[in-house]
Design a protein around this motif. Structure first.
Motif, PDB file in Angstrom:
ATOM      1  N   ILE A  26      25.349 -18.026  -9.565  1.00 56.44           N
ATOM      2  CA  ILE A  26      24.313 -17.024  -9.820  1.00 56.44           C
ATOM      3  C   ILE A  26      23.550 -16.814  -8.526  1.00 56.44           C
ATOM      4  CG2 ILE A  26      24.017 -17.315 -12.297  1.00 56.44           C
ATOM      5  CD1 ILE A  26      21.842 -19.298 -11.778  1.00 56.44           C
ATOM      6  N   THR A  27      23.142 -15.596  -8.284  1.00 53.32           N
ATOM      7  CA  THR A  27      22.478 -15.226  -7.041  1.00 53.32           C
ATOM      8  C   THR A  27      21.227 -14.443  -7.373  1.00 53.32           C
ATOM      9  OG1 THR A  27      24.640 -15.041  -6.016  1.00 53.32           O
ATOM     10  CG2 THR A  27      22.791 -14.090  -4.825  1.00 53.32           C
ATOM     11  N   ASN A  28      20.092 -14.938  -6.907  1.00 51.11           N
ATOM     12  CA  ASN A  28      18.840 -14.200  -7.049  1.00 51.11           C
ATOM     13  C   ASN A  28      18.517 -13.535  -5.719  1.00 51.11           C
ATOM     14  OD1 ASN A  28      18.268 -15.210  -9.736  1.00 51.11           O
ATOM     15  ND2 ASN A  28      17.880 -17.174  -8.740  1.00 51.11           N
ATOM     16  N   ILE A  29      18.008 -12.330  -5.784  1.00 45.69           N
ATOM     17  CA  ILE A  29      17.671 -11.564  -4.585  1.00 45.69           C
ATOM     18  C   ILE A  29      16.163 -11.384  -4.570  1.00 45.69           C
ATOM     19  CG2 ILE A  29      18.220  -9.503  -3.252  1.00 45.69           C
ATOM     20  CD1 ILE A  29      20.559  -9.119  -5.260  1.00 45.69           C
ATOM     21  N   GLN A  30      15.575 -11.693  -3.445  1.00 49.13           N
ATOM     22  CA  GLN A  30      14.113 -11.703  -3.350  1.00 49.13           C
ATOM     23  C   GLN A  30      13.698 -10.850  -2.168  1.00 49.13           C
ATOM     24  OE1 GLN A  30      12.247 -15.637  -3.211  1.00 49.13           O
ATOM     25  NE2 GLN A  30      11.112 -14.994  -1.398  1.00 49.13           N
ATOM     26  N   GLY A  31      12.720  -9.976  -2.407  1.00 47.31           N
ATOM     27  CA  GLY A  31      12.168  -9.157  -1.339  1.00 47.31           C
ATOM     28  C   GLY A  31      10.657  -9.308  -1.296  1.00 47.31           C
ATOM     29  N   TRP A  32      10.100  -9.064  -0.155  1.00 48.49           N
ATOM     30  CA  TRP A  32       8.689  -9.393   0.064  1.00 48.49           C
ATOM     31  C   TRP A  32       8.020  -8.261   0.834  1.00 48.49           C
ATOM     32  CZ3 TRP A  32       5.511 -13.245  -1.486  1.00 48.49           C
ATOM     33  CH2 TRP A  32       4.347 -13.497  -0.761  1.00 48.49           C
ATOM     34  N   LEU A  33       6.922  -7.787   0.320  1.00 45.89           N
ATOM     35  CA  LEU A  33       6.069  -6.846   1.049  1.00 45.89           C
ATOM     36  C   LEU A  33       4.742  -7.546   1.308  1.00 45.89           C
ATOM     37  CD1 LEU A  33       6.521  -3.315  -0.559  1.00 45.89           C
ATOM     38  CD2 LEU A  33       7.079  -4.005   1.764  1.00 45.89           C
ATOM     39  N   ALA A  34       4.452  -7.807   2.581  1.00 47.19           N
ATOM     40  CA  ALA A  34       3.245  -8.560   2.914  1.00 47.19           C
ATOM     41  C   ALA A  34       2.033  -7.641   2.835  1.00 47.19           C
ATOM     42  CB  ALA A  34       3.358  -9.162   4.315  1.00 47.19           C
ATOM     43  N   GLY A  35       0.953  -8.189   2.291  1.00 46.58           N
ATOM     44  CA  GLY A  35      -0.276  -7.420   2.178  1.00 46.58           C
ATOM     45  C   GLY A  35      -1.063  -7.415   3.486  1.00 46.58           C
ATOM     46  N   LEU A  36      -2.095  -6.590   3.489  1.00 51.12           N
ATOM     47  CA  LEU A  36      -2.938  -6.454   4.681  1.00 51.12           C
ATOM     48  C   LEU A  36      -3.890  -7.641   4.757  1.00 51.12           C
ATOM     49  CD1 LEU A  36      -3.764  -4.539   7.024  1.00 51.12           C
ATOM     50  CD2 LEU A  36      -5.535  -3.670   5.495  1.00 51.12           C
ATOM     51  N   LYS A  37      -3.842  -8.346   5.865  1.00 50.64           N
ATOM     52  CA  LYS A  37      -4.637  -9.549   6.030  1.00 50.64           C
ATOM     53  C   LYS A  37      -5.739  -9.258   7.043  1.00 50.64           C
ATOM     54  CE  LYS A  37      -3.404 -14.362   5.689  1.00 50.64           C
ATOM     55  NZ  LYS A  37      -2.328 -15.331   5.872  1.00 50.64           N
ATOM     56  N   ARG A  72      10.585   1.115  -3.419  1.00 52.83           N
ATOM     57  CA  ARG A  72      10.627   2.215  -2.458  1.00 52.83           C
ATOM     58  C   ARG A  72       9.264   2.870  -2.313  1.00 52.83           C
ATOM     59  NH1 ARG A  72      11.286   7.614  -1.962  1.00 52.83           N
ATOM     60  NH2 ARG A  72      10.831   7.925  -4.179  1.00 52.83           N
ATOM     61  N   LEU A  73       8.578   3.079  -3.431  1.00 45.27           N
ATOM     62  CA  LEU A  73       7.279   3.741  -3.376  1.00 45.27           C
ATOM     63  C   LEU A  73       6.267   2.887  -2.631  1.00 45.27           C
ATOM     64  CD1 LEU A  73       7.081   5.169  -7.000  1.00 45.27           C
ATOM     65  CD2 LEU A  73       7.479   6.443  -4.895  1.00 45.27           C
ATOM     66  N   PHE A  74       6.253   1.598  -2.941  1.00 48.60           N
ATOM     67  CA  PHE A  74       5.264   0.748  -2.291  1.00 48.60           C
ATOM     68  C   PHE A  74       5.612   0.459  -0.840  1.00 48.60           C
ATOM     69  CE2 PHE A  74       1.828  -0.398  -4.987  1.00 48.60           C
ATOM     70  CZ  PHE A  74       2.252  -0.069  -6.258  1.00 48.60           C
ATOM     71  N   SER A  75       6.889   0.563  -0.481  1.00 52.16           N
ATOM     72  CA  SER A  75       7.208   0.391   0.937  1.00 52.16           C
ATOM     73  C   SER A  75       6.639   1.540   1.750  1.00 52.16           C
ATOM     74  CB  SER A  75       8.723   0.308   1.121  1.00 52.16           C
ATOM     75  OG  SER A  75       9.312   1.578   0.950  1.00 52.16           O
ATOM     76  N   LEU A  76       6.566   2.735   1.142  1.00 48.96           N
ATOM     77  CA  LEU A  76       5.920   3.849   1.835  1.00 48.96           C
ATOM     78  C   LEU A  76       4.433   3.569   2.042  1.00 48.96           C
ATOM     79  CD1 LEU A  76       7.549   6.862  -0.053  1.00 48.96           C
ATOM     80  CD2 LEU A  76       8.134   5.996   2.209  1.00 48.96           C
ATOM     81  N   LEU A  77       3.794   3.047   0.982  1.00 44.49           N
ATOM     82  CA  LEU A  77       2.364   2.758   1.098  1.00 44.49           C
ATOM     83  C   LEU A  77       2.108   1.621   2.080  1.00 44.49           C
ATOM     84  CD1 LEU A  77       1.245   3.022  -2.621  1.00 44.49           C
ATOM     85  CD2 LEU A  77       0.467   4.449  -0.744  1.00 44.49           C
ATOM     86  N   TYR A  78       2.913   0.568   1.993  1.00 44.17           N
ATOM     87  CA  TYR A  78       2.654  -0.622   2.796  1.00 44.17           C
ATOM     88  C   TYR A  78       3.123  -0.481   4.229  1.00 44.17           C
ATOM     89  CZ  TYR A  78       0.891  -3.766  -0.813  1.00 44.17           C
ATOM     90  OH  TYR A  78       0.123  -4.390  -1.756  1.00 44.17           O
ATOM     91  N   SER A  79       3.863   0.602   4.544  1.00 44.66           N
ATOM     92  CA  SER A  79       4.312   0.760   5.926  1.00 44.66           C
ATOM     93  C   SER A  79       3.185   1.250   6.819  1.00 44.66           C
ATOM     94  CB  SER A  79       5.488   1.738   5.969  1.00 44.66           C
ATOM     95  OG  SER A  79       5.070   3.016   5.541  1.00 44.66           O
ATOM     96  N   ASN A  80       2.138   1.763   6.224  1.00 46.37           N
ATOM     97  CA  ASN A  80       0.994   2.255   6.994  1.00 46.37           C
ATOM     98  C   ASN A  80      -0.165   1.277   6.810  1.00 46.37           C
ATOM     99  OD1 ASN A  80      -1.131   3.675   8.137  1.00 46.37           O
ATOM    100  ND2 ASN A  80      -0.371   5.650   7.390  1.00 46.37           N
ATOM    101  N   PRO A  81      -0.702   0.736   7.900  1.00 48.14           N
ATOM    102  CA  PRO A  81      -1.804  -0.229   7.716  1.00 48.14           C
ATOM    103  C   PRO A  81      -2.986   0.356   6.963  1.00 48.14           C
ATOM    104  CG  PRO A  81      -0.961  -0.321   9.940  1.00 48.14           C
ATOM    105  CD  PRO A  81      -0.299   0.857   9.285  1.00 48.14           C
ATOM    106  N   LYS A  82      -3.185   1.671   7.060  1.00 49.05           N
ATOM    107  CA  LYS A  82      -4.331   2.249   6.366  1.00 49.05           C
ATOM    108  C   LYS A  82      -4.162   2.229   4.857  1.00 49.05           C
ATOM    109  CE  LYS A  82      -5.546   5.299  10.180  1.00 49.05           C
ATOM    110  NZ  LYS A  82      -5.586   6.688  10.653  1.00 49.05           N
ATOM    111  N   THR A  83      -2.906   2.308   4.386  1.00 49.31           N
ATOM    112  CA  THR A  83      -2.683   2.310   2.941  1.00 49.31           C
ATOM    113  C   THR A  83      -2.092   1.004   2.441  1.00 49.31           C
ATOM    114  OG1 THR A  83      -0.546   3.344   3.351  1.00 49.31           O
ATOM    115  CG2 THR A  83      -2.375   4.801   2.766  1.00 49.31           C
TER     116      THR A  83
END
Lengths: 228, 562
Positions: free
Chosen positions: B201-212, B257-268
């Motif tokens: 079994i294989t689990n796939i994990q992805g991570w979007l880091a928040g603004l620190k 996909r939607l949140f990667s657009l938001l998180y790619s910009n430090p302002k959002t």
């Protein structure tokens, strides 16, 4: 096909040849050598036909009926007539009468044809599980072919070996010989030109072979009459 | 004596001609062998108890449901179309363990994932729902039965429909398959099924880091979005699971996909980490999720604010359900429910809350969020199902296909999830702000949803039959890499309560065979034919012998054989 069915089809294909040989006086007059020679001549003729077909015919992509190609095939098919002429006239026959000679040649010819065209498909089909009517129909076709071969040999004997034929019968003899010689082309036209299925073609072949055998028999009997 | 012979010969000729025509009329040329793709009923052991179809190879005559009530079927394959299936018949044969040579169920083409556009179907598709219910019930019965013979599924096409028509005709006229007419023999050449050892079994994990922010010393909180991707069904080669859980995977990918657009910009970029998990082992008490969570380090696990699991959100209409294990009075649960229900109200549907307490001693894990709850992480499952499915049920079986999934429902689900998460992340509670409004650059992309749904609807995904580097798993990983950082594959082995066997799909050869009786009759006919031929030739030869034996030459006796 099971092995049992294979034997059944083999009996249907090759049995009539053996029955014909043993039931007629051919077995008493030691015409086996003549039949074997006729079979060898048939194989050589088949080889020549194969070379001619490979040389002059182009392979058609579609399976449609091409009249020119079929005409060319019919012309190449007349090599069979030449081979039969050679078998009837050039082979040495020890003390065999004309009646038995053409029967022996026709029998050997038909047997070689069946071995060459039907033994291999029969053997390959024996390995499969599938039952089809094809092999029984092929056996019936071998029967029709045997009758046609002897008819053609009889007509050939009349054309080339008998000198004093009644003049009124000569056109009928040549016409009958022409029909029998072109029978492979006729069946090919029925199968591919008119789209007949295999059972119908085999039925036509059986019917036609019996009709031509009857006509040949009558012609042969008529040509015998003035000699006495 | 002389005048009788020509008449005798002519009569023989007529008889032979008549026989030939009779024989030609009886000949009926049939088609040759047919080859059909078949898919085997799953074979598995559960705690050592055998289930499913326990054989793979098949070599028997075929029959239809119209067999004689007294027929012995122990060496017969029943070919049963789903359209004619009588459920009590199946229950009777399975419950009473009646012997059978094999079973083949013919499914309509609407259940085939290769028949996406519905082309080539000979039947009306207006009877979708009853057929779906019949197949669902059949699948449940077959999965929980122990069948000591091969069971296969096939799809209707012209060839096998013609074979079935022939078989029915033979059965109605009461001719057993071993009679002179022969019949059809079904052959599947397959080796003995082998156990699948250590199914991966294989689990796939992805991570979007928040603004620190620099002045913030503590760990950022994390929100986890999780969906299970593998299936279980009666036929492993057909278990595509468009709804369960293809819809969840599609929704998770679109949210990423939607949140990667938001998180790619430090302002959002939000001040929450986003953890996306595509887990395996879902049908088996979410075993993959369990192992994935145990691989977390303490800090990551404690940082999870809550986890939202997506399960079967592709065919709902007016309401969805949030399933929780903590009491509804819990502050975190209440907040999650308020977020989701307020967004749902704005979008025009309803989200209900359902609480189901976890019984720690019960090994059954009904929802994926329960694996989080057992580790004291706040979690919920969003689903169109109001009640939890039983073990190995609603796991993407035969009825769960592309035809029964509504991509508009998935689009609305994605909008609900994304909008609710955004309100939690950006603190927009109570405000009527739509971040993912239609016709904006952050709108949900229906073609993206449709493309991934089509891919998932054509990919059987039963876990033991996935290889470690299955191209589908690699495709999911690559897609997650496009949208998130730090994509990891977490590999493990499925725990051993369920043991699987291989041989899930093969080819069925259908032969039309003749029986020994037919060949015996044929031998008799041939023998008679040769005897008649011999007699005919001897009779004609006798005339010739008479000619030779007579030393006179009368003209009327000069007949010769042709």
């Amino acid at each position: 096909m099971t092995v049992f069915h294979f034997f059944n089809c083999a009996i249907l294909t090759f049995g009539p040849h053996a029955v014909y040989y043993s039931a007629t006086p051919l077995s008493e007059y030691d015409t086996l050598g003549t039949s074997i020679k006729a079979a060898v001549v048939y194989l050589a003729t088949a080889l020549v036909k194969l070379i001619c077909l490979a040389t002059f015919l182009k392979v058609s992509e579609s399976d449609s009926f091409d009249p020119y190609q079929e005409f060319l095939k019919a012309l190449i098919g007349f090599i069979d007539v030449a081979g039969l002429y050679f078998a009837l006239t050039q082979l040495t026959h020890r003390n065999i009468s004309q009646n038995h000679k053409f029967q022996a040649v026709g029998l050997g010819w038909a047997f070689a044809d069946s071995v060459l065209h039907r033994l291999a498909p029969l053997w390959v089909g024996a390995r499969g599980l599938e039952f089809t009517w094809d092999y029984i129909l092929q056996g019936l076709e071998a029967n029709a072919n045997l009758v046609l071969s002897i008819s053609l040999a009889a007509l050939g004997s009349l054309m080339w070996l008998r000198k004093n034929k009644p003049k009124t019968l000569i056109p009928i003899i040549y016409l009958s010989a022409g029909i029998v010689a072109t029978m492979p082309s006729i069946t090919s036209y029925l199968r591919r030109g008119l789209g007949w299925h295999f059972p119908k073609v085999v039925g036509f072949e059986l019917f036609t072979s019996l009709v031509m055998a009857f006509i040949s028999w009558q012609l042969f009997a008529a040509c015998q009459r003035p000699s006495v | 004596m002389a005048p009788r012979k020509p008449r005798e010969r002519e009569m023989l000729f007529d008889s032979v001609i008549a026989l030939v025509f009779i024989l030609v009329a009886c000949v009926d040329l049939c088609d040759g062998a047919t080859v059909v793709d078949v898919y085997r009923l799953i074979q598995y052991d559960m705690s050592g108890v055998p289930f499913g179809s326990r054989l793979a190879s098949l070599n028997h005559h075929a029959a239809s449901l119209h067999f004689s009530p007294h027929a012995d079927l122990s060496r017969t394959v029943l070919l049963i179309p789903l359209r004619e299936l009588n459920m009590s018949f199946v229950k009777e044969y399975i419950a009473e363990s009646k012997p059978l040579g094999g079973l083949i169920f013919l499914l309509p083409r609407m259940f085939s994932f290769e028949n996406k556009d519905g082309m080539g179907s000979n039947h009306q598709d207006e009877s979708k729902e009853p057929l779906k219910n019949v197949l669902d019930e059949l699948e449940k019965i077959l999965i929980h039965a122990n069948l000591p013979y091969p069971v296969y599924f096939a799809f209707e096409d012209d060839n096998i429909d013609a074979v079935l028509t022939d078989i029915k005709k033979n059965d109605v006229t009461g001719q057993p398959a071993t009679a002179t007419t022969g019949g059809y023999k079904f052959v599947v050449s397959a080796t003995e099924p082998k156990k699948v050892v250590s199914p991966p079994i294989t689990n796939i994990q992805g991570w979007l880091a928040g603004l620190k922010t620099d002045d913030d010393a503590h760990q950022l909180p994390t929100i986890a979005i999780v969906a299970s991707y593998d299936t279980f069904g009666a036929a492993p080669a057909l278990s595509v699971g468009s709804d369960s859980n293809g819809s969840g995977i599609v929704a998770l990918l679109e949210v990423a996909r939607l949140f990667s657009l938001l998180y790619s910009n430090p302002k959002t970029r939000g001040q929450y980490n986003l953890l996306f998990g595509l887990t395996s082992g879902g049908p088996y008490n979410y075993n993959g999720t369990h192992k994935w969570l145990r691989s977390f380090d303490q800090r990551l696990r404690e940082s999870i604010d809550y986890a939202i699991c997506l399960d079967s959100i592709g065919s709902w209409e007016n309401e969805l359900w949030i399933h929780v294990s903590k009491p509804p009075e819990n502050a975190f649960i209440k907040k999650i429910h308020e977020d989701f229900s307020s967004v749902a109200e704005e979008l025009g549907f309803k989200v209900n809350l359902k609480h189901k307490k976890i019984n720690i001693s019960n090994p059954r894990v009904a929802w994926e969020h329960e694996q989080f709850s057992r580790l004291r992480v706040t979690a919920a499952t969003l689903s169109e199902l109001s009640t939890a499915p039983e073990f190995l049920e609603k796991t993407g079986g035969l009825v769960d296909g592309r035809h029964f999934v509504n991509e508009a429902a998935i689009v609305r689900s994605v909008k609900l999830i994304a909008e609710s998460l955004a309100r939690h992340i950006y603190g927009h509670q109570g405000k009527n702000i739509q971040i993912f409004a239609d016709n904006s650059n952050l709108a949900v992309n229906p073609s993206y949803v449709r493309s991934w749904l089509d891919v998932l609807s054509q990919t059987p995904r039963v876990a033991p039959f996935f290889s470690k580097s299955d191209p589908f798993v690699m495709a999911l990983k690559k897609e997650l890499e496009d949208h998130t950082d730090d994509v990891n594959l977490h590999r493990d082995v499925l725990d051993g309560i369920v043991t699987f066997y291989d041989s899930t799909s093969t080819k069925l050869n259908i032969y039309q065979v003749a029986s020994v009786t037919f060949d015996l009759l044929l031998l008799l006919v041939l023998g008679s034919y040769l005897i008649v031929l011999f007699s005919f030739l001897v009779i004609t030869t006798r005339g010739l012998d008479d000619l030779i034996s007579l030393f006179r030459r009368p003209p009327s006796r000069k007949v010769k054989t042709a």
